[in-house]
Design a protein around this motif. Structure first.
Motif, PDB file in Angstrom:
ATOM      1  N   ARG A   1      -3.926  -3.608   4.783  1.00 42.08           N
ATOM      2  CA  ARG A   1      -2.487  -3.446   4.504  1.00 42.08           C
ATOM      3  C   ARG A   1      -2.117  -1.970   4.341  1.00 42.08           C
ATOM      4  NH1 ARG A   1       1.269  -6.164   0.300  1.00 42.08           N
ATOM      5  NH2 ARG A   1       3.034  -4.740   0.498  1.00 42.08           N
ATOM      6  N   LEU A   2      -2.985  -1.204   3.648  1.00 43.81           N
ATOM      7  CA  LEU A   2      -2.678   0.224   3.477  1.00 43.81           C
ATOM      8  C   LEU A   2      -2.733   0.944   4.830  1.00 43.81           C
ATOM      9  CD1 LEU A   2      -1.840   2.313   1.397  1.00 43.81           C
ATOM     10  CD2 LEU A   2      -4.243   2.740   0.885  1.00 43.81           C
ATOM     11  N   ALA A   3      -3.684   0.540   5.672  1.00 39.87           N
ATOM     12  CA  ALA A   3      -3.795   1.153   6.999  1.00 39.87           C
ATOM     13  C   ALA A   3      -2.522   0.900   7.805  1.00 39.87           C
ATOM     14  CB  ALA A   3      -5.003   0.598   7.737  1.00 39.87           C
ATOM     15  N   ASN A   4      -2.014  -0.340   7.746  1.00 39.76           N
ATOM     16  CA  ASN A   4      -0.788  -0.708   8.468  1.00 39.76           C
ATOM     17  C   ASN A   4       0.390   0.121   8.020  1.00 39.76           C
ATOM     18  OD1 ASN A   4      -1.187  -2.611  10.340  1.00 39.76           O
ATOM     19  ND2 ASN A   4      -1.090  -4.352   8.923  1.00 39.76           N
ATOM     20  N   GLU A   5       0.551   0.184   6.690  1.00 39.92           N
ATOM     21  CA  GLU A   5       1.743   0.857   6.161  1.00 39.92           C
ATOM     22  C   GLU A   5       1.645   2.370   6.338  1.00 39.92           C
ATOM     23  OE1 GLU A   5       3.624  -0.672   2.760  1.00 39.92           O
ATOM     24  OE2 GLU A   5       3.107  -2.749   3.247  1.00 39.92           O
ATOM     25  N   ALA A   6       0.432   2.907   6.277  1.00 38.25           N
ATOM     26  CA  ALA A   6       0.258   4.349   6.500  1.00 38.25           C
ATOM     27  C   ALA A   6       0.573   4.668   7.959  1.00 38.25           C
ATOM     28  CB  ALA A   6      -1.166   4.769   6.152  1.00 38.25           C
ATOM     29  N   GLU A   7       0.123   3.786   8.829  1.00 38.14           N
ATOM     30  CA  GLU A   7       0.364   3.998  10.259  1.00 38.14           C
ATOM     31  C   GLU A   7       1.870   3.982  10.563  1.00 38.14           C
ATOM     32  OE1 GLU A   7      -1.640   1.254  12.846  1.00 38.14           O
ATOM     33  OE2 GLU A   7      -1.017   2.378  14.634  1.00 38.14           O
TER      34      GLU A   7
END
Ligand code: KG4
Ligand code: ZN
Length: 373
Positions: A311-317
């Motif tokens: 989820r953090l990877a998605n939102e950071a992206e």
């Protein structure tokens, strides 16, 4: 400039970690390349008591620290003569556990006439993001300014770094650490110790995603609270057990046959995990936006959690920001992360005396004063 040209001295650092329940020793070259990283885990030992007994942990460090050193030297093909400096965690952590590593490192430094560097364990979790394998491969380089979320069994905090070795604490847990909440809910669900990985595995098997658990937002702050969530989880799990005709109360559900059906356990594990991940990710992303961060770092044992990473990877992206998460073995306690931070401290000219003492409550940084930058 190549990574190596930017890497700090010393060329070979021996790093010791013993703050909690892992005995870790690593050999780190040029401040960031892992030549060896040996960890003796006490998980099996503490499974019998369902948690860490400090005295038992300290004794296990004593038992394992010499074999761990031998293995670390042999894996790296090095001897103590090759080592330029010794780094050791001096806090925060369990006093008895810290003292084993500190006295060991001091003895090595004194006998072999090497400089000694004291390392803050929390700084180690942050600097795991800069580690590379022996051949120089690793995740992308963190870029300043950055925000870092460190989530472990003992700590949960969000920090801003505008340069090396400088921290502005944005927020931290006001009660339990995220990993502690995972461990407690794992116990309530009758899952094996430690609860974090078990809850995570169970949640991944969930087919229904409608269990709702509360989120503690604590207004606009970057602070976290997980004790209310833990109480809510206990209430929901007790209710589900009562409905299923199972006993309720301390110790109930410890035996596999007294557990809730797997599907229900998975649904509850998912609901709990979703609440933790939602709060952690939302606050980290808000902090990244508010501080103008150019990258995000995630570390600590709970960073091994797949849902949190994803989820953090998605939102950071979505924000166009790189997310740097060390591989799981570098997120949980280990010597290499202490080496990465220790090398930075060494390069900055820091040396510890043989009077170095354990600091069980050593903070990383003081909380930011509201409105100050
Ligand atoms: O960083 P760490 O090894 O030790 C401390 O400094 O506390 O973190 C250990 C914590 C434990 O609470 C463990 O349950 C949690 O990290 N943990 C996880 C996962 N793997 C380890 N929590 C959630 N999901 C995971 N996959
Ligand atoms: Zn840790």
């Amino acid at each position: 400039m190549s990574d190596d040209a930017r890497a700090p001295d010393p060329s070979l650092l021996l790093a010791v970690e013993s703050s909690c329940d892992e005995t870790g020793i690593a050999l780190i070259q040029d401040g960031r390349r892992i030549l060896s990283n040996v960890v003796a885990s006490q998980t099996a030992l503490h499974a019998a008591t369902g948690g860490i007994v400090p005295e038992v942990a300290a004794r296990a460090h004593l038992r394992w620290i010499v074999p761990v050193l031998d293995q670390a030297l042999s894996d790296a093909g090095a001897t103590l003569d090759d080592v330029d400096a010794v780094a050791v965690t001096y806090g925060p952590g369990l006093a008895g556990s810290l003292l084993v590593g500190i006295n060991f490192a001091k003895t090595l430094a004194w006998v072999h006439d090497k400089p000694l560097v004291g390392v803050n364990h929390l700084e180690g979790h942050l600097y795991a993001a800069w580690l590379r394998d022996a051949d120089g491969t690793g995740p992308v380089e963190p870029v300043f300014p950055l925000v870092a979320l460190i989530v472990s069994g003992g700590h949960t905090f969000l920090v801003e770094m505008r340069d090396h070795l400088t921290y502005r604490l944005l927020g931290q847990t006001v009660d339990d650490a995220a990993g502690e909440a995972f461990d407690k809910v794992g116990r309530l669900l009758g899952l094996p110790y430690p609860g974090g990985p078990a809850v995570s595995r169970s949640a991944e098997a969930a087919t229904r995603h409608d269990a709702e658990f509360p989120r503690a937002w604590l207004g606009e702050t970057y602070d976290f609270s997980f004790s209310g969530l833990k109480t809510a989880a206990r209430r929901t799990i007790d209710e589900a057990r009562r409905d299923a005709g199972l006993p309720v109360g301390a110790g109930a559900g410890a035996e596999p046959e007294a557990r809730l059906p797997d599907a229900m356990t998975a649904e509850l594990a998912w609901g709990f995990q979703d609440s933790v991940v939602d709060v952690l990710v939302t606050k980290t992303i808000r902090a990244a936006e508010a501080t103008g961060a150019r990258s995000i770092v995630l570390g600590g044992g709970v960073a091994a959690n797949t849902a949190l990473r994803a989820r953090l990877a998605n939102e950071a992206e979505a924000l166009g920001l790189p997310l740097i998460v060390p591989r799981p073995a570098l997120c949980t306690d280990n010597g290499a992360m202490i080496g990465a931070a220790g090398a930075r401290r060494f390069a900055a000219g820091e040396r510890a005396s043989l009077g170095l003492d354990a600091r069980p409550f050593l903070p990383l940084a003081l909380p930011a004063v509201a409105g100050r930058r």
